[in-house]
Design a protein around this motif. Structure first.
Motif, mmCIF file in Angstrom:
data_model
loop_
_atom_site.group_PDB
_atom_site.id
_atom_site.type_symbol
_atom_site.label_atom_id
_atom_site.label_comp_id
_atom_site.label_asym_id
_atom_site.label_seq_id
_atom_site.Cartn_x
_atom_site.Cartn_y
_atom_site.Cartn_z
ATOM 1 N N ASP A 114 7.058 3.338 22.168
ATOM 2 C CA ASP A 114 6.915 2.264 23.162
ATOM 3 C C ASP A 114 6.395 2.802 24.491
ATOM 4 O O ASP A 114 5.601 2.143 25.173
ATOM 5 N N LYS A 115 6.833 4.009 24.877
ATOM 6 C CA LYS A 115 6.373 4.600 26.137
ATOM 7 C C LYS A 115 4.892 4.964 26.055
ATOM 8 O O LYS A 115 4.144 4.768 27.012
ATOM 9 N N ALA A 116 4.486 5.497 24.904
ATOM 10 C CA ALA A 116 3.085 5.887 24.738
ATOM 11 C C ALA A 116 2.178 4.677 24.598
ATOM 12 O O ALA A 116 0.968 4.767 24.851
ATOM 13 N N ALA A 117 2.759 3.548 24.187
ATOM 14 C CA ALA A 117 2.031 2.266 24.068
ATOM 15 C C ALA A 117 0.778 2.420 23.198
ATOM 16 O O ALA A 117 0.831 3.014 22.128
ATOM 17 N N SER A 118 -0.351 1.938 23.685
ATOM 18 C CA SER A 118 -1.572 1.908 22.868
ATOM 19 C C SER A 118 -2.130 3.299 22.586
ATOM 20 O O SER A 118 -2.985 3.462 21.702
ATOM 21 N N TYR A 119 -1.656 4.310 23.305
ATOM 22 C CA TYR A 119 -2.148 5.673 23.084
ATOM 23 C C TYR A 119 -1.440 6.359 21.912
ATOM 24 O O TYR A 119 -1.859 7.435 21.485
ATOM 25 N N PHE A 120 -0.368 5.765 21.407
ATOM 26 C CA PHE A 120 0.414 6.408 20.344
ATOM 27 C C PHE A 120 -0.418 6.575 19.075
ATOM 28 O O PHE A 120 -1.052 5.633 18.596
ATOM 29 N N ILE A 163 -1.762 9.996 22.162
ATOM 30 C CA ILE A 163 -0.516 10.749 22.390
ATOM 31 C C ILE A 163 0.220 10.856 21.064
ATOM 32 O O ILE A 163 0.613 9.842 20.472
ATOM 33 N N ALA A 164 0.411 12.069 20.593
ATOM 34 C CA ALA A 164 1.184 12.326 19.381
ATOM 35 C C ALA A 164 2.595 12.727 19.805
ATOM 36 O O ALA A 164 2.805 13.816 20.338
ATOM 37 N N CYS A 165 3.540 11.826 19.604
ATOM 38 C CA CYS A 165 4.919 12.048 20.036
ATOM 39 C C CYS A 165 5.852 11.498 18.961
ATOM 40 O O CYS A 165 5.411 10.987 17.930
ATOM 41 N N SER A 166 7.143 11.570 19.205
ATOM 42 C CA SER A 166 8.104 11.040 18.237
ATOM 43 C C SER A 166 8.022 9.522 18.204
ATOM 44 O O SER A 166 7.603 8.884 19.174
ATOM 45 N N VAL A 167 8.464 8.940 17.098
ATOM 46 C CA VAL A 167 8.462 7.478 16.953
ATOM 47 C C VAL A 167 9.360 6.847 18.016
ATOM 48 O O VAL A 167 9.088 5.742 18.492
ATOM 49 N N ASP A 168 10.413 7.563 18.423
ATOM 50 C CA ASP A 168 11.327 7.039 19.438
ATOM 51 C C ASP A 168 10.627 6.822 20.779
ATOM 52 O O ASP A 168 11.077 6.037 21.603
ATOM 53 N N SER A 169 9.519 7.552 21.015
ATOM 54 C CA SER A 169 8.779 7.417 22.275
ATOM 55 C C SER A 169 7.527 6.554 22.122
ATOM 56 O O SER A 169 6.700 6.497 23.027
#
Length: 663
Positions: free
Chosen positions: A254-260, A246-252
């Motif tokens: 924690d929500k993306a967890a290991s997929y970040f 998951i490519a998202c903002s740094v603010d998210s």
């Protein structure tokens, strides 16, 4: 004045121009090298981006000075002295100064340039992806400041640019600025598979699995919701889940967890299946080939994508895309016949904004210009500016602290209205719009069964989010405990998104306590937005002195140990709110339940079905005391601030909406 430049299909802007023109640049097509031209051209440049992700990646790609918060290898924000040093180094090496800055930090750059030997008026000021400023201004008010900086700069040394510019409500931008349109000599026709589904998440999961089974290609899924992305991943086979990121903002993060996983300036995809959120919808170049899937879920309004945003997403593929699919839910939301048109919406918002400006001027004319009345006037101006409609303000304070129309907010509200009513009001509106642009659309119906597993996944994600939010809150509270209250505004800029929201809460409510740190215990006690909004009302009311006009009227209308029906409560609440000396917005005639909830913010109440109390109604509310939340340590405000406080209450009621919107 409108100028048009025509490019061949494979031609870059640098092959036609040595410098970007000034004014509004509608480049129509992403990937023509407009930003690259500015970084490479022979002049000093300040390129302003709406997000730190964009600013950082442009800085890395073009070896420019990055100014913004922590990201990548940047572990702390650059200081003004360090910016000055970097500028002087470039000048001493006879290089042109190139700065890539996040919009929120532009004032910092201007201060640094003015402290260096570089003349600010020798720099070209470019605002990249200006439509993002327009759309995001509702929850990032600082983005509106760019307009002030823009018009403070020499007219021939500034531009605003995007491939998908929205209409401007600011006449200075829509009518007075020169405009350059860049068009391709041959339009790009897209082949789009448009899937209608009653279960978009499972339909997306099935499509991903089908492509993974048949090909070795990369897949990119644009979906502006971490929760829904995680649901799709959970629906995939275990071996396919391992291929996801998951490519998202740094603010998210924690929500993306290991997929970040971020996509860096090289544009390489590290995963076979990459989900992207709005942070990556524009400004990033993906050099690998991939299939693009864009997902629209009407149950999550922030996932609704305009035709321009869909074009931007498809344009991330700098070498083209292998296929394009749009998945749209088919839960029709019929557009009410009485719903106003987009043009009418635009006119009404501008009319209301101008009336608010006139309201301030009228009120100001009634007050003498002395120090005492100045404090009153500042409160009135703040209250009028904080009036909102649809969770957005129509006015703002500019860099000179003058009250002006928040044009970008209006642009965003009009665009959201257009998207909802003209693209997703009925099933085939998006299809018809894309076809009118010359694209070939193949419609498909896919309606997989809604699995019990999906409900479990959603509940699990909700529980996980609550755990993360609780941990985030505890960390923020701990960090606030170690800092003096007056330093919190400075600390807030270095926090993550959820922690910044808590910092905003702390700044808002801490001032109402004798010891601001006493307020921190209430954050964990009232974590949910609705709970916290009630807490704000109760706190503001409790801080009013007993002889405050609002409190006096409440105690006159509502007596301890007496019961009132919901209808009586609504009438009494509106009588108080509508009083000229109070001026709070009255509730609608059918909002008895809302009136009861308001009352519970001021008094201890309990529900009664006793015939003694109900007087024919289904139930009544018995008032048993004051201070319903048992708030301790509240600082009672002085009588000197009575008028100001009544408008502070109005502001607090509004800011609770804004907190909910920004979450």
């Amino acid at each position: 004045m409108i100028k048009t430049i025509s490019l061949a299909r494979s031609e870059f802007l640098s092959e036609r121009l040595d410098y970007l023109p000034h004014g509004i640049i509608d480049k129509k097509t992403p990937g023509i090298g407009a930003t690259t031209l500015e970084f490479k051209c022979d002049r000093h440049s300040i390129v302003v981006a709406p997000t730190k992700f964009l600013a950082y990646n442009k800085a890395v790609k073009h070896n420019a000075i990055y100014v913004g918060s922590e990201i990548g290898i940047i572990k702390q924000p650059i200081s003004i002295n360090d910016i000055v040093t970097s500028i002087e180094t470039e000048l001493n090496s006879n290089n042109k100064v190139k700065i890539s800055v996040v919009a929120d930090s532009l004032s910092k750059v201007i201060e640094a340039v003015n402290s260096s030997s570089l003349n600010l008026e020798d720099c070209f000021l470019m605002f990249d992806e200006i439509d993002t400023y327009q759309m995001d201004s509702i929850f990032r008010s600082k983005l509106e400041d760019v307009v002030d900086h823009y018009f403070n700069h020499p007219p021939t040394l500034r531009c605003m640019i995007s491939a998908t510019i929205l209409p401007f409500s600011d006449p200075r931008l829509s009518q007075q600025e020169p405009r350059t349109t860049i068009e391709l000599s041959s339009a790009r026709t897209r082949e789009i598979n448009l899937i209608h589904s009653t279960n978009v998440n499972r339909a997306c999961a099935q499509l991903i699995e089908a492509k993974l089974e048949k090909t070795t290609d990369n897949i990119v899924i644009a979906y502006n919701s971490i929760d829904h992305i995680l649901e799709i991943i959970s629906l995939l086979l275990p071996e396919y889940q391992k291929m996801c990121s998951i490519a998202c903002s740094v603010d998210s993060k924690d929500k993306a967890a290991s997929y970040f996983k971020s996509i860096d300036s090289s544009g390489k995809l590290d995963s076979r299946v990459t989900f992207i959120t709005s942070t990556y919808f524009n400004g990033i170049d993906i050099t690998d080939e991939f299939h693009i899937i864009s997902v629209i879920n009407q149950m999550a309004p922030f996932t609704l994508l305009s035709e321009q945003r869909l074009f931007q997403i498809q344009g991330r593929g700098r070498n083209g895309v292998k296929s394009e699919t749009i998945i749209q839910d088919s839960h029709e939301q019929k557009t009410p016949k009485e719903l106003i048109s987009t043009n009418e919406k635009f006119s009404k918002l501008l009319e209301t904004a101008n009336r608010l400006i006139a309201c301030t001027e009228c009120v100001t004319s009634h007050f003498p210009n002395d120090s005492f009345n100045l404090a009153v006037m500042n409160s009135l101006r703040q209250a009028i500016t904080n009036c909102d409609i649809e969770n957005s303000r129509l006015l703002r304070f500019d860099l000179n602290n003058d009250q002006v129309i928040a044009h970008f907010n209006i642009d965003s509200m009009v665009e959201q209205h257009r998207i909802k009513t003209e693209l997703y009001g009925e099933k085939n509106q998006l299809k018809n719009r894309l076809e009118s642009q010359g694209h070939n659309i193949k419609c498909i119906e896919i309606n997989p069964e809604y699995l019990p597993q999906q409900a479990k996944i959603r509940k699990g994600l909700k529980d996980k989010r609550r755990t993360i939010d609780k941990e985030t809150m505890s960390e923020a509270i701990k960090s606030f405990q170690d800092l003096p209250f007056k330093l919190i505004p400075n600390q807030a800029h270095s926090l993550t998104g959820p922690q910044r929201e808590l910092a905003d809460r702390y700044i808002e409510v801490g001032k109402y306590f004798k010891d601001p740190k006493q307020s921190l215990s209430y954050f964990e006690k009232y974590p949910e937005k609705r709970q916290f909004n009630k807490f704000l009302k109760a706190l503001t009311y409790e801080s009013l002195p007993q002889d405050h006009v609002f409190k006096k009227k409440m105690l006159q209308e509502f007596n301890i140990d007496k019961a009132y029906t919901p209808d009586q409560i609504l009438k009494k609440i509106n009588k108080i709110y509508g009083a000229a000396e109070i001026g709070l917005p009255q509730l609608a005639k059918d909002k008895q339940k809302t009136a009861v909830n308001h009352l519970k913010s001021y008094f201890k109440c309990k529900r009664s079905i006793s015939k003694k109390h109900t007087r024919g109604a289904a139930y009544a509310i018995l008032i048993s005391g004051t201070n319903p939340l048992n708030l301790n340590g509240v600082q009672i405000q002085s009588k000197h601030h009575q008028l100001q406080l009544s408008f502070d209450f109005f502001k607090t009621s509004k800011s609770s909406k804004q907190l909910k919107t920004a979450a």
